[in-house]
Design an enzyme around this catalytic site. Sequence first.
Site, PDB file in Angstrom:
ATOM      1  CG  ASN A 196      -8.031   7.355   1.058  1.00 28.27           C
ATOM      2  OD1 ASN A 196      -8.920   6.630   1.491  1.00 28.27           O
ATOM      3  ND2 ASN A 196      -7.021   7.776   1.796  1.00 28.27           N
ATOM      4  CE  LYS A 205      -0.735   8.309   5.203  1.00 32.73           C
ATOM      5  NZ  LYS A 205      -0.100   9.338   4.382  1.00 32.73           N
ATOM      6  CD  GLU A 245      -4.627   6.599   4.836  1.00 33.79           C
ATOM      7  OE1 GLU A 245      -4.563   7.826   5.011  1.00 33.79           O
ATOM      8  OE2 GLU A 245      -4.336   6.055   3.750  1.00 33.79           O
ATOM      9  CG  ASN A 285       6.299  11.390   8.728  1.00 34.88           C
ATOM     10  OD1 ASN A 285       6.060  11.257   9.942  1.00 34.88           O
ATOM     11  ND2 ASN A 285       5.380  11.796   7.872  1.00 34.88           N
ATOM     12  N   GLY A 323      16.027  14.039   3.042  1.00 37.67           N
ATOM     13  CA  GLY A 323      16.360  12.667   2.651  1.00 37.67           C
ATOM     14  C   GLY A 323      15.868  11.642   3.650  1.00 37.67           C
ATOM     15  N   GLY A 367       6.422   9.852   0.667  1.00 33.19           N
ATOM     16  CA  GLY A 367       6.700   8.716   1.563  1.00 33.19           C
ATOM     17  C   GLY A 367       6.228   7.400   0.956  1.00 33.19           C
ATOM     18  CG  ASP A 368       2.195   6.860   0.169  1.00 35.32           C
ATOM     19  OD1 ASP A 368       2.372   6.407   1.317  1.00 35.32           O
ATOM     20  OD2 ASP A 368       1.282   7.651  -0.129  1.00 35.32           O
ATOM     21  CB  SER A 377       7.260  11.335  -5.940  1.00 37.37           C
ATOM     22  OG  SER A 377       7.509  11.755  -4.614  1.00 37.37           O
TER      23      SER A 377
HETATM   24  O1  RIB Z   1       0.318   9.511   1.663  1.00 34.84           O
HETATM   25  C1  RIB Z   1      -0.525  10.295   0.864  1.00 34.84           C
HETATM   26  C2  RIB Z   1      -1.933   9.790   0.944  1.00 34.84           C
HETATM   27  O2  RIB Z   1      -2.428   9.985   2.251  1.00 34.84           O
HETATM   28  C3  RIB Z   1      -2.922  10.487   0.051  1.00 34.84           C
HETATM   29  O3  RIB Z   1      -2.987   9.912  -1.229  1.00 34.84           O
HETATM   30  C4  RIB Z   1      -4.218  10.423   0.833  1.00 34.84           C
HETATM   31  O4  RIB Z   1      -5.200   9.652   0.235  1.00 34.84           O
HETATM   32  C5  RIB Z   1      -3.824   9.893   2.209  1.00 34.84           C
HETATM   33  O5  RIB Z   1      -4.138   8.577   2.349  1.00 34.84           O
END
Ligand code: RIB
Length: 320
Positions: free
Chosen positions: A14, A43, A143, A192, A232, A258-259, A289
């Site tokens: 995205n 994501k 996603e 999460n 955490g 989370g990513d 982050s």
């Molecule tokens: O996890 C964060 C992401 O969720 C963002 O970068 C956004 O694009 C959505 O996909």
Amino acid sequence: MSNKPRIVVIGSSNTDMIIRVPRSVGSGETLMGTGFTIVQGGKGANQAVASARAGGDVVFISCVGDDLFGRNTVDALRNEAIDTSLVKVVKEVPTGVAMIQIDEKGENSICVAPGANNCLYSEDILSAENAIGEADVLLIQLEIPVKTVETAIILAKKHKTQVILNPAPVNPFHASQLPAGILSNADIITPNLNEAEWLTDTDPSVSDYSELLVRLRKSATGIIVMTLGGNGSACLNQKKITHFPAVPVRVTDTTAAGDTFNGYLAVALAKGYRLDKAITLAVKAASLSVTKLGAQSSIPYAEEVDLSPLKSGKHLVKAI
Ligand code: RIB
């Protein structure tokens, strides 16, 4: 061939449009924000970048539109030394975008127009069988179309490639409509709290993560590693629940925490780290982050993540 751990990430790309706001905008309201930034997100792409910055040799499988955002996405990934040869470009649909509000506490509200992300199909995954079969870890999220996710997970299992499923975001349909092969075939799932509530059909008032972990065990057979934001992470492995506290930091923006966690977890496990050490490292990277604005713009490099006190503060919460 490099001796770095090989990670295949499959997922969304995205372009994130971020506005800082005093609070989340309400229905029918016009709210004045204080800044506007465009950064790379999604994501899948974020987790590919996190895996690369953590030290992985990354192949990314995704779909973008034949437009400026799509070209910027691929350029940014190549700058991270990520293999983008399996990123598909479609002419008829735009690259995915996300409109993101960040409030004064650093919490986000995200609205995604998936666009080309919905054009990543099972046939694209099947034609990437070699890459998936050669990988140490497959990292994937929700996603993109769920049928595509199921195809990828089943293919990875066929090749004994370890699968980490980040079941994010919460999908509009009921979790019971997720294809059966998804949760049962993943080696590790990393929801999460919201995602754990969705997957277990649990009322949000049940905020006890131990209870959610136990409920998740009914559908997910692998290890469950739940991310808990500022608290955490917690892991249910075999019959033990262990809590891993976050590193205290000043929060600017929680987007992509989370990513970051998932990318670092994937690389650490592919390097052969023990699970508790891998989670501790992932928590540290995710904590860092949130000190910066944006998705890929906030993901730390391995040398920024302090590895020294890996004894950390992990606590056995209970045996179940
Ligand atoms: O996890 C964060 C992401 O969720 C963002 O970068 C956004 O694009 C959505 O996909």
